[in-house]
Design a protein around this motif. Structure first.
Motif, mmCIF file in Angstrom:
data_model
loop_
_atom_site.group_PDB
_atom_site.id
_atom_site.type_symbol
_atom_site.label_atom_id
_atom_site.label_comp_id
_atom_site.label_asym_id
_atom_site.label_seq_id
_atom_site.Cartn_x
_atom_site.Cartn_y
_atom_site.Cartn_z
ATOM 1 N N ASN A 48 21.455 -21.708 -8.664
ATOM 2 C CA ASN A 48 20.157 -22.496 -8.850
ATOM 3 C C ASN A 48 19.959 -23.864 -7.884
ATOM 4 O OD1 ASN A 48 19.227 -20.649 -10.593
ATOM 5 N ND2 ASN A 48 18.725 -22.065 -12.292
ATOM 6 N N GLN A 49 21.026 -24.450 -7.809
ATOM 7 C CA GLN A 49 21.127 -25.522 -6.593
ATOM 8 C C GLN A 49 20.666 -24.990 -5.404
ATOM 9 O OE1 GLN A 49 24.284 -28.267 -5.480
ATOM 10 N NE2 GLN A 49 23.191 -29.826 -6.275
ATOM 11 N N ILE A 50 21.528 -24.016 -4.918
ATOM 12 C CA ILE A 50 21.301 -23.217 -3.571
ATOM 13 C C ILE A 50 19.952 -22.841 -3.520
ATOM 14 C CG2 ILE A 50 21.823 -21.145 -2.168
ATOM 15 C CD1 ILE A 50 24.809 -21.566 -3.546
ATOM 16 N N ALA A 51 19.255 -22.280 -4.464
ATOM 17 C CA ALA A 51 17.771 -21.392 -4.431
ATOM 18 C C ALA A 51 16.656 -22.850 -4.416
ATOM 19 C CB ALA A 51 17.534 -21.033 -5.893
ATOM 20 N N ALA A 52 17.185 -24.113 -4.912
ATOM 21 C CA ALA A 52 16.338 -25.571 -4.660
ATOM 22 C C ALA A 52 16.401 -25.683 -3.517
ATOM 23 C CB ALA A 52 16.838 -26.419 -5.758
ATOM 24 N N LEU A 53 17.650 -25.639 -2.825
ATOM 25 C CA LEU A 53 17.557 -26.237 -1.420
ATOM 26 C C LEU A 53 16.887 -24.929 -0.450
ATOM 27 C CD1 LEU A 53 18.640 -28.026 0.745
ATOM 28 C CD2 LEU A 53 20.840 -26.648 0.875
ATOM 29 N N GLU A 54 16.812 -23.849 -0.740
ATOM 30 C CA GLU A 54 15.981 -23.085 -0.117
ATOM 31 C C GLU A 54 14.408 -23.068 -0.230
ATOM 32 O OE1 GLU A 54 17.998 -19.166 -0.992
ATOM 33 O OE2 GLU A 54 19.546 -19.426 0.316
ATOM 34 N N TRP A 55 13.974 -23.735 -1.456
ATOM 35 C CA TRP A 55 12.953 -23.971 -1.666
ATOM 36 C C TRP A 55 12.322 -25.036 -0.782
ATOM 37 C CZ3 TRP A 55 9.976 -28.046 -3.669
ATOM 38 C CH2 TRP A 55 8.714 -27.632 -4.310
ATOM 39 N N ILE A 56 13.352 -26.279 -0.792
ATOM 40 C CA ILE A 56 13.201 -27.505 -0.175
ATOM 41 C C ILE A 56 13.013 -27.144 1.434
ATOM 42 C CG2 ILE A 56 14.015 -29.481 0.895
ATOM 43 C CD1 ILE A 56 15.476 -29.675 -2.004
ATOM 44 N N ASP A 57 13.806 -26.282 1.848
ATOM 45 C CA ASP A 57 13.823 -25.812 3.321
ATOM 46 C C ASP A 57 12.446 -25.165 3.803
ATOM 47 O OD1 ASP A 57 15.379 -24.952 6.022
ATOM 48 O OD2 ASP A 57 14.484 -23.278 5.158
ATOM 49 N N GLY A 58 11.678 -24.336 2.561
ATOM 50 C CA GLY A 58 10.455 -23.733 3.198
ATOM 51 C C GLY A 58 9.507 -24.709 3.153
ATOM 52 N N LYS A 59 9.661 -25.659 2.230
ATOM 53 C CA LYS A 59 8.391 -26.568 2.301
ATOM 54 C C LYS A 59 8.438 -27.618 3.388
ATOM 55 C CE LYS A 59 6.232 -25.839 -1.674
ATOM 56 N NZ LYS A 59 5.042 -25.602 -1.753
ATOM 57 N N LEU A 60 9.827 -28.135 3.766
ATOM 58 C CA LEU A 60 9.883 -28.872 4.902
ATOM 59 C C LEU A 60 9.416 -28.197 6.127
ATOM 60 C CD1 LEU A 60 13.396 -30.721 4.165
ATOM 61 C CD2 LEU A 60 11.093 -31.720 4.300
ATOM 62 N N GLY A 61 9.677 -26.988 6.213
ATOM 63 C CA GLY A 61 9.202 -26.273 7.399
ATOM 64 C C GLY A 61 7.642 -26.403 7.372
ATOM 65 N N GLN A 62 6.999 -26.262 6.341
ATOM 66 C CA GLN A 62 5.503 -26.293 6.352
ATOM 67 C C GLN A 62 5.090 -27.685 6.681
ATOM 68 O OE1 GLN A 62 3.949 -24.844 2.659
ATOM 69 N NE2 GLN A 62 5.498 -23.224 2.483
ATOM 70 N N LEU A 63 5.885 -28.656 6.205
ATOM 71 C CA LEU A 63 5.572 -30.012 6.357
ATOM 72 C C LEU A 63 5.750 -30.483 7.657
ATOM 73 C CD1 LEU A 63 4.685 -32.953 5.220
ATOM 74 C CD2 LEU A 63 7.240 -33.271 4.684
ATOM 75 N N PHE A 64 6.734 -30.167 8.467
ATOM 76 C CA PHE A 64 7.034 -30.565 9.678
ATOM 77 C C PHE A 64 6.057 -30.188 10.600
ATOM 78 C CE2 PHE A 64 11.683 -31.264 8.774
ATOM 79 C CZ PHE A 64 11.490 -32.338 8.050
ATOM 80 N N GLU A 65 5.624 -28.734 10.299
ATOM 81 C CA GLU A 65 4.243 -28.257 11.226
ATOM 82 C C GLU A 65 3.059 -28.962 11.093
ATOM 83 O OE1 GLU A 65 3.171 -24.173 10.676
ATOM 84 O OE2 GLU A 65 5.469 -23.523 11.361
ATOM 85 N N LYS A 66 2.893 -29.487 9.852
ATOM 86 C CA LYS A 66 1.451 -30.245 9.607
ATOM 87 C C LYS A 66 1.416 -31.764 10.164
ATOM 88 C CE LYS A 66 0.048 -27.512 5.701
ATOM 89 N NZ LYS A 66 -0.023 -27.574 4.272
ATOM 90 N N LEU A 67 2.604 -32.213 10.458
ATOM 91 C CA LEU A 67 2.638 -33.639 10.630
ATOM 92 C C LEU A 67 2.042 -34.042 12.097
ATOM 93 C CD1 LEU A 67 5.730 -34.962 8.609
ATOM 94 C CD2 LEU A 67 3.391 -35.347 8.014
ATOM 95 N N PRO A 68 1.717 -35.138 12.499
ATOM 96 C CA PRO A 68 1.440 -35.260 13.752
ATOM 97 C C PRO A 68 2.514 -35.543 14.600
ATOM 98 C CG PRO A 68 0.850 -37.117 12.405
ATOM 99 C CD PRO A 68 1.275 -35.996 11.507
ATOM 100 N N SER A 69 2.662 -35.270 16.168
ATOM 101 C CA SER A 69 3.961 -35.288 16.769
ATOM 102 C C SER A 69 3.650 -35.591 18.133
ATOM 103 C CB SER A 69 4.475 -33.778 16.718
ATOM 104 O OG SER A 69 3.482 -32.741 17.013
ATOM 105 N N THR A 70 2.570 -36.666 18.338
ATOM 106 C CA THR A 70 2.476 -37.078 19.854
ATOM 107 C C THR A 70 3.795 -38.013 20.234
ATOM 108 O OG1 THR A 70 1.214 -38.693 19.155
ATOM 109 C CG2 THR A 70 0.102 -37.032 19.847
ATOM 110 N N TYR A 71 4.173 -38.797 19.181
ATOM 111 C CA TYR A 71 5.364 -39.344 19.295
ATOM 112 C C TYR A 71 6.840 -38.572 19.579
ATOM 113 C CZ TYR A 71 3.525 -44.308 19.320
ATOM 114 O OH TYR A 71 2.553 -45.304 19.552
#
Ligand SMILES: [Zn+2]
Length: 292
Positions: free
Chosen positions: A229-252
């Motif tokens: 379950n800890q591994i599954a939780a980390l994989e869920w975090i990984d998916g969410k971070l992927g979505q988040l990083f795509e949405k954040l501004p990145s001119t810097y």
């Protein structure tokens, strides 16, 4: 490297190094390679206070640089001189204080109880002018929190995070509680048997009895379920971070650091939980990356 950069700093609460090795984490691996490191704190409070003065988990592999040619990311300008190659010397009482004084767009999100803004004695969120604590079930025992739903988890609130980071450069800190007991995420299967297991585990974490090998109060299957379950939780975090990083501004340019604050013992050497010294508690994963 440009020292004026967006900062994305995420802590995976209680995530073991071997959970990170076993998990499928394409988005984290895109940041940089998974590195084995050693934390200075066995629980949330000392670990994060240490991080916020710039001391990240120390990489314990042959090449201990965080980035090519960089052996320390942040170092206080008040600290004694060093031969280390430091990326960002900082002034002030913490890296949060430093970026706030530089008028970065600084926001923290959390997390576990030490980040509960409703507790006025909590010193960690007080480092931030803007801290968003999202766990409405704070104060309950871990088994009473089950099942955890998206709106009580920082990474279940991606729109809120993206809305607050509309100005660059930003300093984003997230304490992710999903890998912490009770280790469930919105996609987990939670039944009464699992709730009962978490209740028993929480009792053992509090008792902190050191059991003899072969005499643990949990079956091998139960321990494997907790780890899975800890591994599954980390994989869920990984998916969410992927979505988040795509949405954040990145001119810097962007510096990204994802690490655990400490690990978790599942009876490896006879005890359960964290806030004690064991290799399973002090050894943590870290990913570091810098993009122009
Ligand atoms: Zn923690």
């Amino acid at each position: 490297m440009n020292k004026e950069c967006n900062i994305r700093f995420v802590t995976l609460d209680a995530c073991r190094y071997d959970s990170a090795v076993r998990a499928n984490t394409p988005n984290l691996d895109f940041i940089g390679p998974l590195r084995k490191s050693e934390t200075a704190g066995s629980f949330t409070y000392p670990a994060h206070h240490t991080f916020f003065i710039g001391n990240l988990p120390r990489i314990i592999e042959d090449n201990s640089d965080y980035l090519p040619g960089i052996s320390q990311i942040w170092r206080s300008s008040e600290a004694r001189g060093t031969a280390k190659s430091v990326l960002i010397p900082f002034e002030g009482s913490s890296i949060v204080d430093y970026y706030q004084k530089k008028e970065y767009n600084v926001h923290g999100f959390g997390g576990v109880g030490f980040f509960n803004t409703n507790n006025e004695n909590n010193s960690l969120p007080q480092l931030f002018k803007n801290f968003h604590f999202l766990d409405s079930s704070a104060g309950l025992n871990p088994d009473q929190k089950l099942p955890r739903v998206e709106n009580t988890l920082p990474l279940g609130n991606l729109d809120l995070i993206v809305e607050t980071l509309d100005r660059e450069p930003y300093f984003l800190f997230i304490n992710s509680p999903e890998t912490h007991i009770p280790y469930d995420v919105p996609t987990s299967k939670v039944n009464s048997k699992y709730t009962e297991l978490i209740s028993r585990l929480y009792d053992e974490q509090n008792k902190k009895v050191k059991y003899e090998a072969g005499n643990l109060p949990f079956t091998k299957e139960e321990i494997e379920l907790l780890k899975a379950n800890q591994i599954a939780a980390l994989e869920w975090i990984d998916g969410k971070l992927g979505q988040l990083f795509e949405k954040l501004p990145s001119t810097y340019p962007t510096l990204t650091i994802v690490c655990a604050d400490h690990g978790e013992e599942f009876g490896d050497n006879g005890r359960f939980g964290h806030a004690h010294v064991d290799e399973s508690v002090m050894t943590v994963p870290i990913w570091v990356g810098y993009t122009e």
